[in-house]
Design an enzyme around this catalytic site. Structure first.
Site, PDB file in Angstrom:
ATOM      1  N   VAL A 127      12.837   1.811  -0.051  1.00 25.55           N
ATOM      2  CA  VAL A 127      13.649   0.593  -0.117  1.00 25.55           C
ATOM      3  C   VAL A 127      14.455   0.563   1.177  1.00 25.55           C
ATOM      4  O   VAL A 127      15.259   1.460   1.436  1.00 25.55           O
ATOM      5  CB  VAL A 127      14.573   0.589  -1.348  1.00 25.55           C
ATOM      6  CG1 VAL A 127      15.483  -0.634  -1.341  1.00 25.55           C
ATOM      7  CG2 VAL A 127      13.736   0.622  -2.626  1.00 25.55           C
ATOM      8  N   ASP A 128      14.177  -0.446   1.979  1.00 28.17           N
ATOM      9  CA  ASP A 128      14.775  -0.533   3.315  1.00 28.17           C
ATOM     10  C   ASP A 128      15.810  -1.664   3.285  1.00 28.17           C
ATOM     11  O   ASP A 128      16.973  -1.447   2.932  1.00 28.17           O
ATOM     12  CB  ASP A 128      13.617  -0.790   4.297  1.00 28.17           C
ATOM     13  CG  ASP A 128      13.981  -0.597   5.745  1.00 28.17           C
ATOM     14  OD1 ASP A 128      15.059  -1.071   6.141  1.00 28.17           O
ATOM     15  OD2 ASP A 128      13.208   0.005   6.497  1.00 28.17           O
ATOM     16  N   SER A 129      15.399  -2.890   3.569  1.00 35.45           N
ATOM     17  CA  SER A 129      16.327  -4.020   3.429  1.00 35.45           C
ATOM     18  C   SER A 129      16.538  -4.365   1.956  1.00 35.45           C
ATOM     19  O   SER A 129      17.518  -5.028   1.608  1.00 35.45           O
ATOM     20  CB  SER A 129      15.776  -5.251   4.161  1.00 35.45           C
ATOM     21  OG  SER A 129      14.641  -5.744   3.491  1.00 35.45           O
ATOM     22  N   GLY A 130      15.603  -3.956   1.097  1.00 34.33           N
ATOM     23  CA  GLY A 130      15.675  -4.293  -0.332  1.00 34.33           C
ATOM     24  C   GLY A 130      15.002  -5.617  -0.656  1.00 34.33           C
ATOM     25  O   GLY A 130      14.884  -5.981  -1.830  1.00 34.33           O
TER      26      GLY A 130
ATOM     27  N   LYS B 174       0.802  -1.217   0.000  1.00 30.36           N
ATOM     28  CA  LYS B 174       0.000   0.000   0.000  1.00 30.36           C
ATOM     29  C   LYS B 174       0.837   1.270   0.000  1.00 30.36           C
ATOM     30  O   LYS B 174       0.409   2.337  -0.440  1.00 30.36           O
ATOM     31  CB  LYS B 174      -0.880   0.039   1.271  1.00 30.36           C
ATOM     32  CG  LYS B 174      -1.871  -1.063   1.405  1.00 30.36           C
ATOM     33  CD  LYS B 174      -2.617  -0.919   2.740  1.00 30.36           C
ATOM     34  CE  LYS B 174      -3.458  -2.082   3.069  1.00 30.36           C
ATOM     35  NZ  LYS B 174      -3.918  -2.034   4.489  1.00 30.36           N
TER      36      LYS B 174
ATOM     37  N   GLU C 270       8.139   2.646  -5.705  1.00 32.20           N
ATOM     38  CA  GLU C 270       8.186   2.223  -4.299  1.00 32.20           C
ATOM     39  C   GLU C 270       8.261   3.453  -3.405  1.00 32.20           C
ATOM     40  O   GLU C 270       8.916   4.436  -3.747  1.00 32.20           O
ATOM     41  CB  GLU C 270       9.444   1.366  -4.053  1.00 32.20           C
ATOM     42  CG  GLU C 270       9.214  -0.124  -4.083  1.00 32.20           C
ATOM     43  CD  GLU C 270       8.420  -0.643  -2.878  1.00 32.20           C
ATOM     44  OE1 GLU C 270       7.725   0.133  -2.202  1.00 32.20           O
ATOM     45  OE2 GLU C 270       8.498  -1.849  -2.618  1.00 32.20           O
ATOM     46  N   ASP C 271       7.618   3.398  -2.261  1.00 29.70           N
ATOM     47  CA  ASP C 271       7.767   4.483  -1.284  1.00 29.70           C
ATOM     48  C   ASP C 271       9.147   4.411  -0.633  1.00 29.70           C
ATOM     49  O   ASP C 271       9.832   5.425  -0.508  1.00 29.70           O
ATOM     50  CB  ASP C 271       6.653   4.449  -0.229  1.00 29.70           C
ATOM     51  CG  ASP C 271       6.468   3.076   0.399  1.00 29.70           C
ATOM     52  OD1 ASP C 271       6.900   2.065  -0.194  1.00 29.70           O
ATOM     53  OD2 ASP C 271       5.891   2.992   1.498  1.00 29.70           O
TER      54      ASP C 271
ATOM     55  N   THR D  71      11.848  -6.581  -0.408  1.00 30.82           N
ATOM     56  CA  THR D  71      10.598  -6.440  -1.179  1.00 30.82           C
ATOM     57  C   THR D  71      10.910  -6.140  -2.637  1.00 30.82           C
ATOM     58  O   THR D  71      10.354  -6.774  -3.545  1.00 30.82           O
ATOM     59  CB  THR D  71       9.728  -5.311  -0.585  1.00 30.82           C
ATOM     60  OG1 THR D  71       9.490  -5.592   0.798  1.00 30.82           O
ATOM     61  CG2 THR D  71       8.401  -5.189  -1.318  1.00 30.82           C
TER      62      THR D  71
ATOM     63  N   ASP E  20       3.219   3.844   6.771  1.00 28.80           N
ATOM     64  CA  ASP E  20       2.398   3.648   7.975  1.00 28.80           C
ATOM     65  C   ASP E  20       3.197   3.214   9.184  1.00 28.80           C
ATOM     66  O   ASP E  20       4.340   2.753   9.081  1.00 28.80           O
ATOM     67  CB  ASP E  20       1.347   2.569   7.707  1.00 28.80           C
ATOM     68  CG  ASP E  20       1.955   1.160   7.682  1.00 28.80           C
ATOM     69  OD1 ASP E  20       2.978   0.965   6.982  1.00 28.80           O
ATOM     70  OD2 ASP E  20       1.423   0.274   8.358  1.00 28.80           O
TER      71      ASP E  20
ATOM     72  N   ARG F  82      -0.618   7.065   7.429  1.00 30.08           N
ATOM     73  CA  ARG F  82      -0.332   7.144   5.991  1.00 30.08           C
ATOM     74  C   ARG F  82      -0.758   8.499   5.423  1.00 30.08           C
ATOM     75  O   ARG F  82      -0.238   8.947   4.415  1.00 30.08           O
ATOM     76  CB  ARG F  82      -1.069   6.041   5.222  1.00 30.08           C
ATOM     77  CG  ARG F  82      -0.592   4.626   5.541  1.00 30.08           C
ATOM     78  CD  ARG F  82      -1.155   3.656   4.507  1.00 30.08           C
ATOM     79  NE  ARG F  82      -1.075   2.263   4.931  1.00 30.08           N
ATOM     80  CZ  ARG F  82      -0.049   1.454   4.692  1.00 30.08           C
ATOM     81  NH1 ARG F  82       1.015   1.916   4.089  1.00 30.08           N
ATOM     82  NH2 ARG F  82      -0.079   0.188   5.085  1.00 30.08           N
TER      83      ARG F  82
ATOM     84  N   PHE G 138      12.832   4.959  11.485  1.00 32.09           N
ATOM     85  CA  PHE G 138      11.491   4.497  11.103  1.00 32.09           C
ATOM     86  C   PHE G 138      10.672   5.712  10.692  1.00 32.09           C
ATOM     87  O   PHE G 138      10.364   6.573  11.510  1.00 32.09           O
ATOM     88  CB  PHE G 138      10.811   3.730  12.234  1.00 32.09           C
ATOM     89  CG  PHE G 138       9.596   2.988  11.741  1.00 32.09           C
ATOM     90  CD1 PHE G 138       9.719   1.731  11.180  1.00 32.09           C
ATOM     91  CD2 PHE G 138       8.337   3.576  11.791  1.00 32.09           C
ATOM     92  CE1 PHE G 138       8.608   1.061  10.683  1.00 32.09           C
ATOM     93  CE2 PHE G 138       7.220   2.908  11.292  1.00 32.09           C
ATOM     94  CZ  PHE G 138       7.351   1.652  10.747  1.00 32.09           C
TER      95      PHE G 138
HETATM   96  C1  PRP Z   1       7.064  -1.388   3.016  1.00 29.73           C
HETATM   97  C2  PRP Z   1       7.336  -0.477   1.818  1.00 29.73           C
HETATM   98  C3  PRP Z   1       8.176  -1.322   0.906  1.00 29.73           C
HETATM   99  C4  PRP Z   1       8.885  -2.280   1.849  1.00 29.73           C
HETATM  100  C5  PRP Z   1      10.333  -1.916   1.949  1.00 29.73           C
HETATM  101  O1  PRP Z   1       5.953  -2.187   2.746  1.00 29.73           O
HETATM  102  O2  PRP Z   1       6.138  -0.061   1.203  1.00 29.73           O
HETATM  103  O3  PRP Z   1       7.393  -2.038  -0.016  1.00 29.73           O
HETATM  104  O4  PRP Z   1       8.240  -2.159   3.118  1.00 29.73           O
HETATM  105  O5  PRP Z   1      10.998  -2.713   2.882  1.00 29.73           O
HETATM  106  P1  PRP Z   1      12.181  -3.722   2.519  1.00 29.73           P
HETATM  107  O6  PRP Z   1      13.108  -2.998   1.582  1.00 29.73           O
HETATM  108  O7  PRP Z   1      12.819  -3.988   3.856  1.00 29.73           O
HETATM  109  O8  PRP Z   1      11.593  -4.944   1.931  1.00 29.73           O
HETATM  110  P2  PRP Z   1       5.112  -2.953   3.890  1.00 29.73           P
HETATM  111  O9  PRP Z   1       5.436  -4.406   3.852  1.00 29.73           O
HETATM  112  O10 PRP Z   1       5.283  -2.243   5.196  1.00 29.73           O
HETATM  113  O11 PRP Z   1       3.632  -2.814   3.393  1.00 29.73           O
HETATM  114  P3  PRP Z   1       2.795  -1.475   3.041  1.00 29.73           P
HETATM  115  O12 PRP Z   1       3.416  -0.911   1.777  1.00 29.73           O
HETATM  116  O13 PRP Z   1       1.424  -1.994   2.837  1.00 29.73           O
HETATM  117  O14 PRP Z   1       2.902  -0.508   4.193  1.00 29.73           O
END
Ligand code: PRP
Length: 178
Positions: A103-106, A44, A100-101, A108, A160, A166, A153
């Site tokens: 990229v954290d760990s990458g 989302k 993408e909103d 996803t 969210d 959000r 965070f």
């Molecule tokens: C969040 C965000 C990315 C992902 C990034 O999604 O939207 O898709 O995490 O994190 P990563 O790089 O560590 O994988 P989330 O799973 O929180 O779902 P949401 O988008 O519905 O909030």
């Protein structure tokens, strides 16, 4: 969630976000000049960034939505990505832009790239409003990055905390109370 359980520190303003999106859009417009793109909103979290970004593009854009979840109600990734909504049209031979909103760990994004590459698009690239270089656990390329941030965070502008916040128009840093 009790609103007294956290505070939000203002971090990136609406104006800074708007200016950055204009710059990203200029780059994307130049790179895809004369082509149609399929912009993929990864739900989302990306829906706010996606709606602002596509309105800044001067290209023919088709919009697709991909529902994904990996965090649940946690502040750290579970590492397991789930597809909650699939695309509803073919992307074979198309120029795909993943939006993408963050990229954290990458993990996803790595999952999405594999998932979409299997459908043989002509090209695939990624725009992420936020990126956390220090948090990356896998090797992924992001062609269009808005802001590189520290390992904090962040909430708002689509992002969210336990499905709340959000709708904040800016990006804030969430501080949980002890
Ligand atoms: C969040 C965000 C990315 C992902 C990034 O999604 O939207 O898709 O995490 O994190 P990563 O790089 O560590 O994988 P989330 O799973 O929180 O779902 P949401 O988008 O519905 O909030």
């Amino acid at each position: 969630m009790n609103p007294m359980d956290y505070t939000i520190e203002k971090f990136i303003s609406e104006k800074e976000i708007k200016d950055k999106i204009a710059k990203l859009a200029d780059q994307i417009n130049a790179d895809f000049d004369g082509k149609e793109i399929v912009a993929i909103c990864t739900l989302k979290g990306s829906f706010v960034f996606f709606s602002d970004l596509i309105r800044s593009l001067a290209l023919p854009v088709r919009c697709e939505f991909l529902g994904l979840s990996s965090y649940g109600n946690q502040t750290t990734t579970s590492g397991e990505v789930k597809v909650t909504l699939d695309l509803n049209s073919q992307i074979e031979g198309k120029h795909v832009l993943i939006v993408e909103d963050i990229v954290d760990s990458g993990i996803t994004l790595q999952f999405i790239l594999k998932y979409l590459e299997a459908r043989n698009p002509a090209s695939i690239s990624t725009a992420a409003l936020l990126s956390k270089p220090d948090a990356l656990k896998v090797d992924v390329d992001v062609e269009y990055v808005g802001f590189e941030i520290q390992n904090q965070f962040v909430v708002g502008y689509g992002l969210d905390y336990a499905e709340s916040l959000r709708g904040l128009p800016y990006i804030g840093i969430l501080h949980l109370e002890e």
